[in-house]
Structures are given as structure tokens and as C-alpha cells.
Design an enzyme around this catalytic site. Structure first.
Site, mmCIF file in Angstrom:
data_model
loop_
_atom_site.group_PDB
_atom_site.id
_atom_site.type_symbol
_atom_site.label_atom_id
_atom_site.label_comp_id
_atom_site.label_asym_id
_atom_site.label_seq_id
_atom_site.Cartn_x
_atom_site.Cartn_y
_atom_site.Cartn_z
ATOM 1 N N ASP A 264 0.826 -1.215 0.000
ATOM 2 C CA ASP A 264 0.000 0.000 0.000
ATOM 3 C C ASP A 264 0.857 1.261 0.000
ATOM 4 O O ASP A 264 0.459 2.293 -0.550
ATOM 5 C CB ASP A 264 -1.000 -0.006 1.173
ATOM 6 C CG ASP A 264 -0.371 -0.375 2.510
ATOM 7 O OD1 ASP A 264 0.877 -0.401 2.612
ATOM 8 O OD2 ASP A 264 -1.133 -0.642 3.462
ATOM 9 N N HIS B 252 0.643 4.029 -2.727
ATOM 10 C CA HIS B 252 0.462 5.420 -2.310
ATOM 11 C C HIS B 252 1.441 6.330 -3.064
ATOM 12 O O HIS B 252 1.045 7.334 -3.660
ATOM 13 C CB HIS B 252 0.676 5.541 -0.792
ATOM 14 C CG HIS B 252 0.594 6.937 -0.258
ATOM 15 N ND1 HIS B 252 -0.483 7.396 0.457
ATOM 16 C CD2 HIS B 252 1.449 7.981 -0.343
ATOM 17 C CE1 HIS B 252 -0.299 8.667 0.780
ATOM 18 N NE2 HIS B 252 0.887 9.043 0.313
ATOM 19 N N GLU B 253 2.711 5.951 -3.045
ATOM 20 C CA GLU B 253 3.731 6.807 -3.677
ATOM 21 C C GLU B 253 3.539 6.866 -5.184
ATOM 22 O O GLU B 253 3.642 7.930 -5.798
ATOM 23 C CB GLU B 253 5.140 6.318 -3.332
ATOM 24 C CG GLU B 253 5.480 6.307 -1.844
ATOM 25 C CD GLU B 253 5.198 7.615 -1.120
ATOM 26 O OE1 GLU B 253 5.153 8.668 -1.761
ATOM 27 O OE2 GLU B 253 4.976 7.557 0.111
ATOM 28 N N HIS C 293 0.847 9.153 -6.281
ATOM 29 C CA HIS C 293 1.235 10.568 -6.349
ATOM 30 C C HIS C 293 1.739 10.901 -7.758
ATOM 31 O O HIS C 293 1.490 11.986 -8.286
ATOM 32 C CB HIS C 293 2.345 10.891 -5.346
ATOM 33 C CG HIS C 293 1.851 11.158 -3.951
ATOM 34 N ND1 HIS C 293 0.770 11.968 -3.683
ATOM 35 C CD2 HIS C 293 2.311 10.736 -2.749
ATOM 36 C CE1 HIS C 293 0.588 12.031 -2.364
ATOM 37 N NE2 HIS C 293 1.498 11.281 -1.778
ATOM 38 N N TYR D 181 -0.200 20.618 -3.756
ATOM 39 C CA TYR D 181 0.084 19.906 -2.508
ATOM 40 C C TYR D 181 -0.021 20.816 -1.297
ATOM 41 O O TYR D 181 0.950 21.054 -0.575
ATOM 42 C CB TYR D 181 1.470 19.276 -2.593
ATOM 43 C CG TYR D 181 1.652 18.105 -1.663
ATOM 44 C CD1 TYR D 181 0.806 17.012 -1.736
ATOM 45 C CD2 TYR D 181 2.662 18.100 -0.715
ATOM 46 C CE1 TYR D 181 0.967 15.934 -0.881
ATOM 47 C CE2 TYR D 181 2.836 17.028 0.144
ATOM 48 C CZ TYR D 181 1.985 15.956 0.050
ATOM 49 O OH TYR D 181 2.144 14.881 0.891
ATOM 50 N N GLU E 148 -3.307 13.624 -1.168
ATOM 51 C CA GLU E 148 -2.964 12.573 -0.201
ATOM 52 C C GLU E 148 -4.041 11.491 -0.148
ATOM 53 O O GLU E 148 -3.735 10.297 -0.074
ATOM 54 C CB GLU E 148 -2.785 13.179 1.196
ATOM 55 C CG GLU E 148 -1.371 13.622 1.490
ATOM 56 C CD GLU E 148 -0.376 12.478 1.367
ATOM 57 O OE1 GLU E 148 -0.636 11.375 1.882
ATOM 58 O OE2 GLU E 148 0.672 12.686 0.736
ATOM 59 N N GLU F 26 -6.485 -0.390 5.748
ATOM 60 C CA GLU F 26 -5.448 0.285 6.530
ATOM 61 C C GLU F 26 -4.303 0.650 5.593
ATOM 62 O O GLU F 26 -4.075 -0.020 4.597
ATOM 63 C CB GLU F 26 -4.893 -0.653 7.611
ATOM 64 C CG GLU F 26 -5.932 -1.218 8.560
ATOM 65 C CD GLU F 26 -6.567 -0.161 9.445
ATOM 66 O OE1 GLU F 26 -5.833 0.468 10.214
ATOM 67 O OE2 GLU F 26 -7.795 0.035 9.339
ATOM 68 N N GLU G 40 0.094 -1.140 7.384
ATOM 69 C CA GLU G 40 0.080 -2.185 8.415
ATOM 70 C C GLU G 40 1.281 -3.124 8.308
ATOM 71 O O GLU G 40 1.655 -3.754 9.289
ATOM 72 C CB GLU G 40 -1.233 -2.976 8.393
ATOM 73 C CG GLU G 40 -1.428 -3.922 7.216
ATOM 74 C CD GLU G 40 -1.861 -3.220 5.947
ATOM 75 O OE1 GLU G 40 -2.080 -1.990 6.000
ATOM 76 O OE2 GLU G 40 -1.947 -3.884 4.901
ATOM 77 N N ASP H 198 2.095 20.734 8.147
ATOM 78 C CA ASP H 198 1.669 19.704 7.193
ATOM 79 C C ASP H 198 1.048 20.312 5.935
ATOM 80 O O ASP H 198 0.034 19.806 5.439
ATOM 81 C CB ASP H 198 0.696 18.736 7.881
ATOM 82 C CG ASP H 198 0.385 17.511 7.018
ATOM 83 O OD1 ASP H 198 1.292 17.052 6.295
ATOM 84 O OD2 ASP H 198 -0.760 17.041 7.064
ATOM 85 N N HIS I 183 -2.008 15.616 5.217
ATOM 86 C CA HIS I 183 -2.086 14.234 5.702
ATOM 87 C C HIS I 183 -3.170 14.055 6.760
ATOM 88 O O HIS I 183 -3.329 12.972 7.306
ATOM 89 C CB HIS I 183 -0.757 13.783 6.319
ATOM 90 C CG HIS I 183 0.364 13.670 5.347
ATOM 91 N ND1 HIS I 183 1.277 14.672 5.155
ATOM 92 C CD2 HIS I 183 0.716 12.675 4.501
ATOM 93 C CE1 HIS I 183 2.158 14.297 4.236
ATOM 94 N NE2 HIS I 183 1.837 13.088 3.826
HETATM 95 CA CA LIG Z 1 -2.457 -5.471 3.618
HETATM 96 CA CA LIG Z 2 -3.090 -1.950 3.677
HETATM 97 ZN ZN LIG Z 3 1.700 10.954 0.299
#
Ligand SMILES: [Ca+2]
Ligand SMILES: [Ca+2]
Ligand SMILES: [Zn+2]
Length: 564
Positions: A381, A385-386, A389, A400, A409, A425, A428, A483, A488
Site C-alpha cells: 500500500d 500510495h507513492e 502521487h 500539494y 494525499e 489500513e 500495516e 503539514d 495528511h
Molecule cells: Ca495489507
Molecule cells: Ca493496507
Molecule cells: Zn503521500
């Protein structure tokens, strides 16, 4: 007693404000360094807000192209507050999507110079009727007499920009500088937009706007997108997970290295029309000394990368491919830019570095301090996520900061939860034992954002509860120097809306709707309200008016208090 881990994330509250332009630095490495810059620039609303106007044109048009789009805007110019749309807009690109809709994107220009952040898209249905118009247009710039010539040279602007962001001598690439019209605090400038990109323990990918006549630095902000920022501390690590991975790698016969012979590389060239997936080793340097960014291609004398030092590279390489496959299979998108650009990651960045980021060009992962995080590439994840972006950079271009930054985000977290599909999540798999034992079992939660605290310094800006917000009533009204105005933190409101929708219609459809909004409707200054319109319209496009999917999209947003 366990040490308390605090997350440096920001918070804010108050009404929805959008299009906020102000300078800041995302990296919390030296939070006070920027205070000075920040305070002298108080934002006031400029002209040119994102808009979304639904239309249904009665007659079919012969074609859906930039000429027709400009004609349409010209015939309705009063409604869009435009004076001479045929002169002020220039065709930027025309795309046809899989539903047969055509999207004609037009860039606002004056004196042949682009008006930064202002573009208008006319959306045509498959039978060539105008279905909606979205984007933003700066009517003040259109009418105002503004200089068309710069007295400052481009190289002078670069010098001023580098000084303003305290750039080191060594940069990732030489800065580029180009003229734009730029609106800031209600004033319009002819400005150089300068990009300054560098590494080190406080990396930056800055956009700096320098007035092309006075030389004044009007605005600056850092586009480096961090997963989070934690202070490094010494601790014992647990190494990355131990999964056995199959990898696409390459090998070559290398005569130039210390031990000549065949070497194997984390370079995957097996995907057609993709430039490749590359994984580099930063060798625990910050990129400002002997190892320059992106580092050296990760290699091994044999085809097995099984040392513990190899493990973050193995995960980065493997997860990059998983995310690539997700965007290709689910959204027919070939890589980050949609055109097969190389996917690059660097691992072992810095020492005990508790973060990961997208710097505008590639992903970068720290090893974690072993106390809060294990090497961050271990999280599928996190990789999603990265990389998301990157997708955002090449599509909506959400700025941003403040709400557009929180959307940026949120889309990254949402794609994180879509690619790593078994849970809601984020992170994790990258939490170290100490963090887990202290109750921190993930970085953020889409299903229950408010189970985690945001950190003391953000608490006064929220409802006093000190938790990540799950609803607009809990919105954090943060200044830009915390931030980036809560990117975030307030993101968790959008995250939670996506979760609520996803629980009703499933992750596949959720992904279709959010991806469409990101790539078709959202614009650099979109706020939460604009996102609502964009998401609902995307669901209507895909599944029809009054469909369960459109209803579920609206419902998710309503439940978090984004009702208009
Ligand atoms: Ca997972
Ligand atoms: Ca996850
Ligand atoms: Zn980010």
C-alpha cells in the site's frame, strides 16, 4: 512503558476554502526553518476558482474538438465570465475515453504566455453534445493590462529561486525556468516559474515563482510528497517480511566493475511498451555526497537477491510491478504518465529514515528506524500510495497544500487500499514491533481514521479531540507551515468517504469512479466540494443517473459531511 510515537501531521478546520496559494515546505525535518517565509505571505482568495457546470446541449455537434469547444464557450461567455475565450484559450489536449466521451482541455493564455493553473475542459458526451464544463479561468488576468516582457533574465530567476529555497550546489537536474502569469493574493504577476529539485536529508522539489520584473519571490512550495515524517532514533530492527518473491530482473556482462563478469540487476524490461522498472541502491546516503540520486542500480553477482540488505530492494521492485499491473489492468493506464514512463525506486535512502516519498520523478524509501517503521518498501500500500502521487502529478495535478493537497494525499491512500485490497489500513506491513506494541498497528485507517491521534501540535486546530478527522465537523484548520495545511490530516475525511462508498459497491467500482474523477474532472485547485461534484459525475458517467453506484458515491460523501 513504551515511548509514545507521535505523528507529525497537521490539522485544520473551518469552512471549505480552496485554491489556496502559499509557500511551504512539506518536510518536517526542520519545521521552524520555514516559519519566516510562511508568515509574510497570508493568503487571500484570488480570482479563478475551480468550477463545474453541468450542461446538456440540445443539438449534437459535428465534432468535439478545440474549435467547437471554443465556439461553445464564446456563445456562453457571460455564463463563464469570459471575455474573449477564442483568444484566451489554447488547445492543450483532446482525449477520448472508454465511454466514448471526449474531453477537450484548453489552457488559458495571455500574450502567448500560460496563465498558471488555469485550464478549462469541455466534456462531450459520446454523441458530441456538451455535457459539462469544468476547470478554472482567471477573468481578471484576461482583462488586466499586464507586462508581456520580462526585465529579469531566466538565469537570474534561477539564482533567486535557489537562494530562496536554500538549495545546495548539487541538484538532481538543472533547474528550468519559464514565464507564466501567476495570481497570488489577488495580485497578478508576470513571473518565472522555476523548478528546483535536490536531495540531502531535507530533500526538495520546489516550485518558486519569481516576479519577472521586480525579482521578488512571490510564492514557493515544495512538491515532495511524503508518506509521513518521523524523527529517527536508534532501535533494533526486524528486517523486511521474509516473503519469497519472484522477480523480473536482467543481467549483463560487466567489465567495468571491480569483479568483472556477469551481474544481475533489479531492472525489469519484460513489459511491452514500458520503459522499465528500475530499483536503485542509495547505500544509506542522502544523495548529497558520494552517492548521487537515484543511486546505483541494485545488483548481485547471481540471480538470487537473498541477503537481508537486499530485502528492501526486493520489495520495492516487486511492489512496483504489482502497482504497475493494477493501473494497467484496472484502468488501462500504462505506467505513471499513461505513456510507459520508467518506474524508478531508490531504497536504503539515508539512515534510519522513517519515510518514503515521491519527488516528482520517482519513489524513494528509507529503511525506517526499526522502532517505528521497518524498511518502508515492505508495504504494497505504501508503494501504491507513492506511485499514485505520480499518477496525480500526471493527471489532476492537485496542488500539494490545503484541500487540494488533502485530496492528493487521499487519492494516494485510496489507491493504496485498492491495490493492497484485503484491508482498509495504510502501512500495516511497515510498522515495527515497538510501534505495534504501543497500539500503532498501521499508519492511517480509512475505515476508522479517528482511532489514531494526530499529534499534539495539531490538536488546537481541530475540534479538540486530537484524532484524525472522519467528518467535516472534525476538520482541522491548519496553517500552511503545519503539514502544508493539513494534507495528511484532512485527507482522512475523503479517505473515509471512499471507504463508506466502497463498502456498498466494492473496491473495483470504487476504483473506477475515483480514477475517473482524478483523471477526467479534478484540477490543480480542486477543493472537497469540487471533488464531490467530480466523483458523483464520474459515477453517473460510468453507471448512470440514479444508479446504485452514483447513490453510494453521494452517500459516502454525505456521511462525512461533504454535502455540497
Ligand atoms: Ca495489507
Ligand atoms: Ca493496507
Ligand atoms: Zn503521500
Amino acid at each position: 512503558m513504551k515511548k509514545k510515537h507521535v505523528i507529525p501531521v497537521a490539522v485544520l478546520s473551518s469552512a471549505l476554502f480552496m485554491g489556496t496559494v502559499s509557500p511551504a515546505q512539506t518536510l518536517a525535518v526542520s519545521p521552524n526553518a520555514n516559519t519566516e517565509v510562511v508568515q509574510k505571505k497570508v493568503h487571500s482568495e484570488g480570482k479563478g476558482k475551480p468550477f463545474f457546470v453541468k450542461e446538456m446541449q440540445a443539438e449534437k455537434q459535428k465534432s468535439a474538438d478545440s474549435k467547437a469547444a471554443k465556439e461553445f464557450l464564446n456563445n456562453n461567455k457571460a455564463k463563464f465570465n469570459m471575455d474573449k475565450p477564442e483568444e484566451s484559450l489554447e488547445s492543450a489536449n483532446v482525449t477520448k475515453d472508454e465511454l466514448g466521451m471526449t474531453h477537450v482541455k484548453l489552457q488559458q493564455k495571455k500574450n502567448n504566455i500560460p496563465v498558471e493553473g488555469n485550464e478549462v475542459t469541455v466534456h462531450y458526451s459520446s454523441d458530441n453534445r456538451v455535457q459539462s464544463v469544468s476547470g478554472q479561468f482567471n477573468e481578471a488576468i484576461e482583462k488586466e493590462g499586464l507586462p508581456s516582457k520580462a526585465s529579469l533574465s531566466a538565469s537570474e530567476s534561477i539564482k533567486l529561486a535557489k537562494e530562496a529555497v536554500k538549495a545546495p550546489d548539487q541538484l538532481v537536474e538543472s533547474p528550468d525556468s519559464g514565464l507564466v502569469y501567476y495570481s497570488f493574493q489577488g495580485e497578478n504577476h508576470l513571473a518565472y516559474k522555476v523548478n528546483v529539485n535536490f536531495l540531502g536529508d531535507n530533500p526538495g522539489n520546489w516550485s518558486v515563482y519569481v516576479d519577472a520584473n521586480s525579482g521578488e519571490v512571490i510564492d514557493q512550495y515544495n512538491k515532495i510528497m511524503h508518506a509521513q515524517d518521523y524523527k529517527a532514533s536508534k532501535g533494533s530492527g526486524i528486517g523486511v517480511l521474509g516473503d519469497h518473491r519472484k522477480l523480473h530482473i536482467t543481467h549483463k556482462n560487466d567489465k567495468s566493475v571491480q569483479q568483472p563478469g556477469t551481474n544481475f540487476y533489479l531492472f525489469d524490461n519484460s513489459h511491452e511498451d514500458l520503459e522499465g522498472i528500475y530499483t536503485y541502491d542509495m547505500k544509506n546516503q542522502w544523495g548529497d555526497s558520494d552517492v548521487q540520486f537515484p543511486g546505483v542500480l541494485f545488483s548481485s553477482p547471481n540471480a538470487s537477491f537473498k541477503d537481508s540488505y537486499d530485502s528492501p530492494a526486493v520489495d520495492a521492485h516487486y511492489n512496483s510491478e504489482q502497482v504497475y499491473e493494477y493501473f494497467l489492468e484496472e484502468h488501462d493506464r500504462n505506467s505513471i504518465d499513461g505513456e510507459g514512463m520508467a518506474i524508478k525506486s531508490s531504497v536504503h535512502f539515508g539512515q534510519d529514515y522513517n519515510n518514503a516519498f515521491w519527488n516528482g520523478e520517482q519513489m524513494t524509501y528509507g529503511d525506517g528506524d526499526g522502532e517505528f517503521f521497518v524498511p518502508l518498501s515492505a508495504g504494497l500500500d505504501v508503494a501504491a500510495h507513492e506511485m499514485a502521487h505520480g499518477v496525480t502529478t500526471y493527471s489532476a495535478g492537485l496542488k500539494y497544500r490545503f484541500q487540494s493537497g488533502a485530496l492528493n494525499e487521499a487519492f494516494s491512500d485510496i489507491f493504496g487500499a485498492l491495490v493492497d485490497e484485503e484491508d482498509w489500513e495504510i502501512g500495516e506491513d511497515i510498522m515495527a514491533e515497538d510501534a505495534r506494541e504501543s497500539g500503532r498497528t498501521s499508519l492511517r485507517s480509512l475505515s476508522n481514521p479517528s482511532k489514531y491521534a494526530v499529534g499534539e501540535k495539531y490538536t488546537p486546530y481541530g475540534d479538540g479531540n486530537g484524532k484524525y478527522p472522519s467528518h467535516m465537523d472534525e476538520y482541522y484548520d491548519l496553517p500552511i507551515n503545519l503539514d502544508n495545511g493539513g494534507v495528511h490530516i484532512n485527507s482522512s475525511i475523503i479517505n473515509h468517504a471512499a471507504y463508506l462508498t466502497g463498502e456498498q459497491i466494492g473496491k473495483d467500482k470504487l476504483g473506477q469512479i475515483y480514477y475517473r474523477a482524478l483523471t477526467v474532472y479534478l484540477t490543480p485547485d480542486s477543493d472537497f466540494s469540487h471533488a464531490r461534484e467530480s466523483l458523483i459525475q464520474s459515477a453517473v458517467d460510468l453507471y448512470g443517473d440514479n444508479s446504485a453506484e452514483a447513490q453510494a458515491t453521494e452517500d459516502g460523501l454525505n456521511q462525512v459531511g461533504i454535502t455540497e
